[in-house]
Design a protein around this motif. Sequence first.
Motif, PDB file in Angstrom:
ATOM      1  N   UNK A  60      49.628  35.321  37.764  1.00 38.88           N
ATOM      2  CA  UNK A  60      50.585  36.063  38.683  1.00 38.88           C
ATOM      3  C   UNK A  60      50.220  37.531  38.546  1.00 38.88           C
ATOM      4  N   UNK A  61      49.992  38.155  37.479  1.00 38.08           N
ATOM      5  CA  UNK A  61      49.503  39.536  37.288  1.00 38.08           C
ATOM      6  C   UNK A  61      48.214  39.791  37.963  1.00 38.08           C
ATOM      7  N   UNK A  62      47.385  39.098  37.801  1.00 35.99           N
ATOM      8  CA  UNK A  62      45.946  39.598  38.294  1.00 35.99           C
ATOM      9  C   UNK A  62      45.901  39.275  39.831  1.00 35.99           C
ATOM     10  N   UNK A  63      46.859  38.283  40.395  1.00 35.47           N
ATOM     11  CA  UNK A  63      46.923  38.236  41.985  1.00 35.47           C
ATOM     12  C   UNK A  63      47.786  39.410  42.459  1.00 35.47           C
ATOM     13  N   UNK A  64      48.733  40.013  41.742  1.00 35.76           N
ATOM     14  CA  UNK A  64      49.461  40.983  42.238  1.00 35.76           C
ATOM     15  C   UNK A  64      48.563  42.268  42.136  1.00 35.76           C
ATOM     16  N   UNK A 100      41.925  35.917  40.448  1.00 36.66           N
ATOM     17  CA  UNK A 100      42.354  37.082  41.121  1.00 36.66           C
ATOM     18  C   UNK A 100      41.444  37.208  42.601  1.00 36.66           C
ATOM     19  N   UNK A 101      40.484  36.250  42.820  1.00 31.20           N
ATOM     20  CA  UNK A 101      39.718  36.231  43.981  1.00 31.20           C
ATOM     21  C   UNK A 101      38.711  37.215  43.909  1.00 31.20           C
ATOM     22  N   UNK A 102      38.421  37.700  42.884  1.00 34.31           N
ATOM     23  CA  UNK A 102      37.415  38.981  42.484  1.00 34.31           C
ATOM     24  C   UNK A 102      35.980  38.606  42.278  1.00 34.31           C
ATOM     25  N   UNK A 103      34.910  39.587  42.894  1.00 29.77           N
ATOM     26  CA  UNK A 103      33.465  39.020  42.685  1.00 29.77           C
ATOM     27  C   UNK A 103      33.365  39.554  41.407  1.00 29.77           C
ATOM     28  N   UNK A 104      32.487  38.348  40.625  1.00 32.39           N
ATOM     29  CA  UNK A 104      31.951  38.728  39.277  1.00 32.39           C
ATOM     30  C   UNK A 104      30.435  38.640  39.274  1.00 32.39           C
ATOM     31  N   UNK A 105      29.847  39.785  38.614  1.00 32.91           N
ATOM     32  CA  UNK A 105      28.491  39.686  38.271  1.00 32.91           C
ATOM     33  C   UNK A 105      28.135  40.156  37.140  1.00 32.91           C
ATOM     34  N   UNK A 106      27.233  39.119  36.241  1.00 31.59           N
ATOM     35  CA  UNK A 106      27.008  39.203  34.914  1.00 31.59           C
ATOM     36  C   UNK A 106      25.584  39.802  34.957  1.00 31.59           C
ATOM     37  N   UNK A 107      25.102  40.924  34.124  1.00 28.95           N
ATOM     38  CA  UNK A 107      23.879  41.509  33.712  1.00 28.95           C
ATOM     39  C   UNK A 107      23.587  41.057  32.184  1.00 28.95           C
ATOM     40  N   UNK A 108      22.394  40.704  31.872  1.00 31.92           N
ATOM     41  CA  UNK A 108      21.838  41.017  30.527  1.00 31.92           C
ATOM     42  C   UNK A 108      22.016  42.320  29.939  1.00 31.92           C
ATOM     43  N   UNK A 109      21.982  42.541  28.944  1.00 34.86           N
ATOM     44  CA  UNK A 109      22.100  43.968  28.495  1.00 34.86           C
ATOM     45  C   UNK A 109      20.621  44.307  27.792  1.00 34.86           C
ATOM     46  N   UNK A 217      42.617  39.413  27.777  1.00 33.53           N
ATOM     47  CA  UNK A 217      42.982  39.548  29.165  1.00 33.53           C
ATOM     48  C   UNK A 217      44.292  40.445  29.466  1.00 33.53           C
ATOM     49  N   UNK A 218      45.270  40.106  28.474  1.00 39.87           N
ATOM     50  CA  UNK A 218      46.535  41.020  28.328  1.00 39.87           C
ATOM     51  C   UNK A 218      46.348  42.389  28.393  1.00 39.87           C
ATOM     52  N   UNK A 219      45.044  42.751  27.548  1.00 39.62           N
ATOM     53  CA  UNK A 219      44.874  44.315  27.498  1.00 39.62           C
ATOM     54  C   UNK A 219      44.331  44.910  28.669  1.00 39.62           C
ATOM     55  N   UNK A 220      43.437  43.956  29.493  1.00 37.50           N
ATOM     56  CA  UNK A 220      42.849  44.266  30.559  1.00 37.50           C
ATOM     57  C   UNK A 220      43.912  44.400  31.719  1.00 37.50           C
ATOM     58  N   UNK A 221      44.774  43.446  31.848  1.00 40.28           N
ATOM     59  CA  UNK A 221      45.901  43.619  32.832  1.00 40.28           C
ATOM     60  C   UNK A 221      46.655  44.766  32.768  1.00 40.28           C
ATOM     61  N   UNK A 222      47.081  45.153  31.429  1.00 37.69           N
ATOM     62  CA  UNK A 222      47.852  46.259  31.381  1.00 37.69           C
ATOM     63  C   UNK A 222      47.187  47.501  31.721  1.00 37.69           C
TER      64      UNK A 222
END
Length: 234
Positions: A60-64, A100-109, A217-222
Amino acid sequence: MSVVTPARFAKGMTFEQYVAHVGTPENLQREGSQGPTRMDQSGFLRERHQKLKLTEAQTAMIKWLAAQPGGPAKILVISEEWSSDCRRDVPMLARLAEAGGMELRIFRRDGQHFSKSHHPTLAEAPDSNADIMAEFLNTKSGQTWQSIPVAVFYTKNLEYLYHYTEYPAIYQKDRVVGQIRAPRTGEGKDEAQARGDREFRGLQESPFFQVWASAGIDEILSALHRRLLLGPAA
């Protein structure tokens, strides 16, 4: 200016592409953190993603947040599968992006070689993403580190909002792992390392890693909530 342009962001891998890449001969031939041999972690990442779910509150939080003006719409992740922190968090970050319907892109370090540099550059590793990593170095004890995973959150126009690094604060990894790997009375160096490796693997397989993935995830949302409510940090 950031090197993360729309064109560069688009070159990152989706989670599905990243998991498939992890098991390829090309990837397995790259240097890892413990030397030249990498383990195929693609099955682990795929299974972990299937098992992990966000809580109702997290969903609910990421959708908001994503629905707010200037809310998060894109996530850039820097990852290497030899990292226990990446194996713990990246599948959960994929779940967050999906919810959240977000676009995720991953990069190798790294490129072909494992980087130990405290100030990575493309000059020393032209086949890596050192220029992106250099924007998000972790400063600890007066030194910079290429800590991963890094999860960078942007608006739909690629405006920076916030980034998460390595592990949630509740984990206190340096103290926990330091205690696990500290030699015990009567142990030789090799014996202590073998026992420390065994106990750390046990920790990774325990429910604590799932708790800490959720805490991340909680830390990110906060943090994203604070960013939208209060604006950029001073």
